[in-house]
Design a protein around this motif. Structure first.
Motif, mmCIF file in Angstrom:
data_model
loop_
_atom_site.group_PDB
_atom_site.id
_atom_site.type_symbol
_atom_site.label_atom_id
_atom_site.label_comp_id
_atom_site.label_asym_id
_atom_site.label_seq_id
_atom_site.Cartn_x
_atom_site.Cartn_y
_atom_site.Cartn_z
ATOM 1 N N ILE A 28 0.838 -1.193 0.000
ATOM 2 C CA ILE A 28 0.000 0.000 0.000
ATOM 3 C C ILE A 28 0.876 1.247 0.000
ATOM 4 O O ILE A 28 0.566 2.245 -0.663
ATOM 5 N N GLY A 29 1.991 1.190 0.732
ATOM 6 C CA GLY A 29 2.927 2.305 0.724
ATOM 7 C C GLY A 29 3.419 2.629 -0.676
ATOM 8 O O GLY A 29 3.600 3.803 -1.036
ATOM 9 N N SER A 30 3.628 1.595 -1.497
ATOM 10 C CA SER A 30 4.084 1.834 -2.868
ATOM 11 C C SER A 30 3.029 2.562 -3.682
ATOM 12 O O SER A 30 3.364 3.355 -4.575
ATOM 13 N N ARG A 31 1.745 2.328 -3.377
ATOM 14 C CA ARG A 31 0.675 3.063 -4.064
ATOM 15 C C ARG A 31 0.692 4.536 -3.667
ATOM 16 O O ARG A 31 0.394 5.411 -4.491
ATOM 17 N N ILE A 32 1.009 4.810 -2.406
ATOM 18 C CA ILE A 32 1.107 6.208 -1.964
ATOM 19 C C ILE A 32 2.231 6.922 -2.718
ATOM 20 O O ILE A 32 2.062 8.055 -3.190
ATOM 21 N N ILE A 33 3.374 6.257 -2.837
ATOM 22 C CA ILE A 33 4.498 6.849 -3.573
ATOM 23 C C ILE A 33 4.102 7.080 -5.030
ATOM 24 O O ILE A 33 4.429 8.125 -5.624
ATOM 25 N N GLU A 34 3.388 6.127 -5.612
ATOM 26 C CA GLU A 34 2.923 6.283 -6.996
ATOM 27 C C GLU A 34 1.990 7.487 -7.121
ATOM 28 O O GLU A 34 2.068 8.253 -8.085
ATOM 29 N N ALA A 35 1.101 7.663 -6.132
ATOM 30 C CA ALA A 35 0.175 8.805 -6.151
ATOM 31 C C ALA A 35 0.934 10.131 -6.081
ATOM 32 O O ALA A 35 0.586 11.096 -6.772
ATOM 33 N N ILE A 36 1.978 10.176 -5.237
ATOM 34 C CA ILE A 36 2.794 11.391 -5.139
ATOM 35 C C ILE A 36 3.431 11.714 -6.488
ATOM 36 O O ILE A 36 3.455 12.868 -6.935
ATOM 37 N N LYS A 37 3.943 10.684 -7.152
ATOM 38 C CA LYS A 37 4.573 10.889 -8.462
ATOM 39 C C LYS A 37 3.563 11.407 -9.486
ATOM 40 O O LYS A 37 3.940 12.107 -10.437
ATOM 41 N N LYS A 38 2.281 11.067 -9.290
ATOM 42 C CA LYS A 38 1.242 11.550 -10.202
ATOM 43 C C LYS A 38 0.725 12.933 -9.813
ATOM 44 O O LYS A 38 -0.155 13.476 -10.470
ATOM 45 N N GLY A 39 1.248 13.492 -8.711
ATOM 46 C CA GLY A 39 0.887 14.844 -8.324
ATOM 47 C C GLY A 39 0.082 14.981 -7.056
ATOM 48 O O GLY A 39 -0.265 16.097 -6.653
ATOM 49 N N ALA A 40 -0.231 13.884 -6.386
ATOM 50 C CA ALA A 40 -0.988 13.964 -5.140
ATOM 51 C C ALA A 40 -0.143 14.620 -4.049
ATOM 52 O O ALA A 40 1.073 14.446 -3.992
ATOM 53 N N LYS A 41 -0.800 15.381 -3.175
ATOM 54 C CA LYS A 41 -0.126 15.986 -2.025
ATOM 55 C C LYS A 41 -0.323 15.078 -0.807
ATOM 56 O O LYS A 41 -1.426 14.615 -0.541
ATOM 57 N N LEU A 42 0.759 14.849 -0.082
ATOM 58 C CA LEU A 42 0.757 13.945 1.063
ATOM 59 C C LEU A 42 0.893 14.723 2.353
ATOM 60 O O LEU A 42 1.804 15.540 2.509
#
Length: 532
Positions: A28-42
């Motif tokens: 699931i952590g890898s999905r968060i990193i993927e979302a950040i790369k797509k522009g999501a703010k964490l």
């Protein structure tokens, strides 16, 4: 989880609180990193500067146990700045005015004094979260293992309702389950007050349905939670325990109390794949199969039911859990006639509305997400699309409740516990793997440089960590990645089990212990205080 794991990458803002996701749930952590790369703010709320915190748009370096104050302050900003979702609140919620009146007192400045998070960071995080069309909250046991865990979750629910971040893809309130089938166990009634599908034992209609199916009378009085069971065992009220796939002699709070309870039992049965620390207390050990040796299903954290297929035959005299239970029931006078796990699933479907459409022949491929009420239903990727189970979502005002014990001159530091990437839970499986042991061979305590200097401790020193309940011996890791005044110990290591230190104070509703906050001190290994 209200939403699916796949939807993480669709979210515009991810708020991670009480979870070191890349180490505790690396996929699931890898999905968060993927979302950040797509522009999501964490946004990350964590007393440690973890891998995720270092990549966060905003890192809220929070004092453990103060989550409700932080969340209330975020809502204070959202309401005062006019960032609420008025249409969603009007159409799909109730109780907003009562919540608003309570939240007015929770200014970011007040929360800063409690949480240690700067007021301006609270404002920034609140505006980022509320400004997104799709924002998802991910939380784990850093939220739920406190004496105020129910309030923490309610506060997060209020935040979701306030912004309308539920009932749509890429949003929602998503608890990350601690193990691979925790969701499935809960769905099947492994809780003291429900049968499968969260059907309350106090409901006469529910009891009648299950009594008819099973040919026995179903008791209407709820049972005990795990901490309550150990308390009852210590008092001699519970005399026999049957523990399946659990290692409470390492994982439960206040271990000296747990050990006393286990020794006080007249008879203990442990069913597991290895001789665990708990099994050493047992009168009988029943050897169970690993996942690779049996057929069945797992229900994952996002409610996805998937097939488990046997890869090898059971080794030695081990058997699948279901088969052990069936044979034991027959010897105790209650014959069960299941010939295969698929027949058990058929019974689950017949008695559990949310699993009504689940059968083995439908679980090919990636499985099905429940609720799946009938055979033609495709499953439910996200919950609450048009309505909530109770009709309208309800705002429930909550306030900050201090931890059950506080720091003082004798115990000036806050201990919090958790996992590391290379080991899993109590280490029953991972600590048998040479590669993983080389990566993380021994227990340790993380301590901030300022605290270490004050205590005269250097990196690598052998130290004692001591609480009001016990002490453990381990090595010090001096690091700026832990908040000053807070120390961290992983709980995988039985030889220095963190839970000898933790307190078993319970949340009054959920009955979960306060595993993520206790007061401790640290002494060099040669000091008299450490050896006392």
């Amino acid at each position: 989880m209200t939403n699916s794991i796949d939807e993480i990458t669709e979210s515009q803002v991810l708020f991670v609180i009480g979870s070191n996701t890349t180490e505790q749930h690396p996929l699931i952590g890898s999905r968060i990193i993927e979302a950040i790369k797509k522009g999501a703010k964490l946004i990350v709320a964590d007393p440690r500067r973890t891998y995720l915190a270092e990549r966060a748009y905003v890192h809220l370096c929070i004092l453990p146990g103060t989550d409700a104050a932080l969340i209330n302050a975020m809502m204070n900003v959202i309401i005062n700045d006019g960032l609420i979702n008025e249409e969603f609140i009007k159409e799909r919620t109730e109780g907003f005015e009562e919540l608003r009146q309570n939240i007015l007192q929770w200014t970011p400045e007040r929360a800063e004094r409690i949480t240690g998070v700067k007021a301006e960071d609270i404002r920034r995080a609140a505006r980022i979260y509320a400004g997104a069309e799709r924002a998802m909250i991910l939380y784990c046991m850093g939220i739920t293992q406190h004496n105020c865990s129910t309030d923490n979750v309610i506060a997060l629910s209020n935040l979701v309702l306030l912004t309308g971040n539920v009932g749509k893809p890429g949003a929602g309130l998503c608890p990350l389950r601690g193990q691979n089938n925790v969701q499935g166990a809960c769905d099947m009634g492994a809780l003291p007050d429900v049968l499968s599908g969260y059907q309350k034992v106090k409901d006469p209609g529910v009891r009648e349905k299950f009594s008819r199916a099973w040919g026995v009378e179903i008791p209407e009085i709820p049972g005990l939670t795990v901490p309550e069971m150990f308390e009852a065992a210590e008092k001699g009220i519970i005399k026999v325990m049957y523990i399946i796939g659990e290692n409470p002699a390492v994982s439960e709070a206040h271990l000296s109390h747990v050990e006393k309870a286990l020794r006080n039992l007249e008879f203990l049965v442990v069913q597991d794949i290895f001789l665990t620390e708990t099994a050493r207390f047992a009168d009988v050990v029943l050897p169970a199969c690993s996942f690779a040796e049996k057929d069945g299903t797992f229900t994952g954290t996002d409610r996805r039911v998937q097939r488990l297929r046997k890869a090898i035959e059971p080794l030695w005299n081990s058997k699948p859990d279901w088969q052990i239970i069936v044979e034991l029931a027959a010897r105790m006078g209650y014959p069960m006639t299941y010939a295969d796990p698929s027949e058990i699933m058929d019974e689950i479907a017949s008695l559990t509305p949310s699993y009504g459409g689940i059968s083995y022949d439908r679980l090919e491929g990636w499985g099905i997400q429940v609720p799946c009420p009938h055979k033609d239903h495709p499953g439910t990727p996200y919950l609450h699309k048009d309505s909530f189970a109770r009709g309208k979502g309800k705002f429930i005002p909550v306030n900050y409740t201090p931890p059950a014990e506080r720091t003082d001159e004798k115990y000036p530091l806050v201990l919090t516990t958790g996992r590391v990437l290379y080991h899993y839970h109590t280490g029953t499986m991972t600590r048998k793997i040479d590669f993983l042991n080389k990566k993380c061979p021994e227990p340790f305590v993380e301590i901030n440089p300022a605290d270490a200097q004050k205590l005269g401790i250097s990196d690598g020193d052998e130290v004692y960590v001591k609480s009001r309940r016990g002490k453990i011996k381990l090595s010090a890791r001096v690091t700026g990645k832990i908040k000053q005044g807070v120390v961290f110990v992983p709980f995988h290591f039985a030889e220095a089990a963190a839970n000898y230190l933790t307190i078993d104070a319970l949340d009054p509703v959920a009955k979960t212990p306060q595993l993520k906050f206790c007061a401790v001190n640290i002494f060099a290994g040669s000091e008299e205080h450490g050896d006392s």
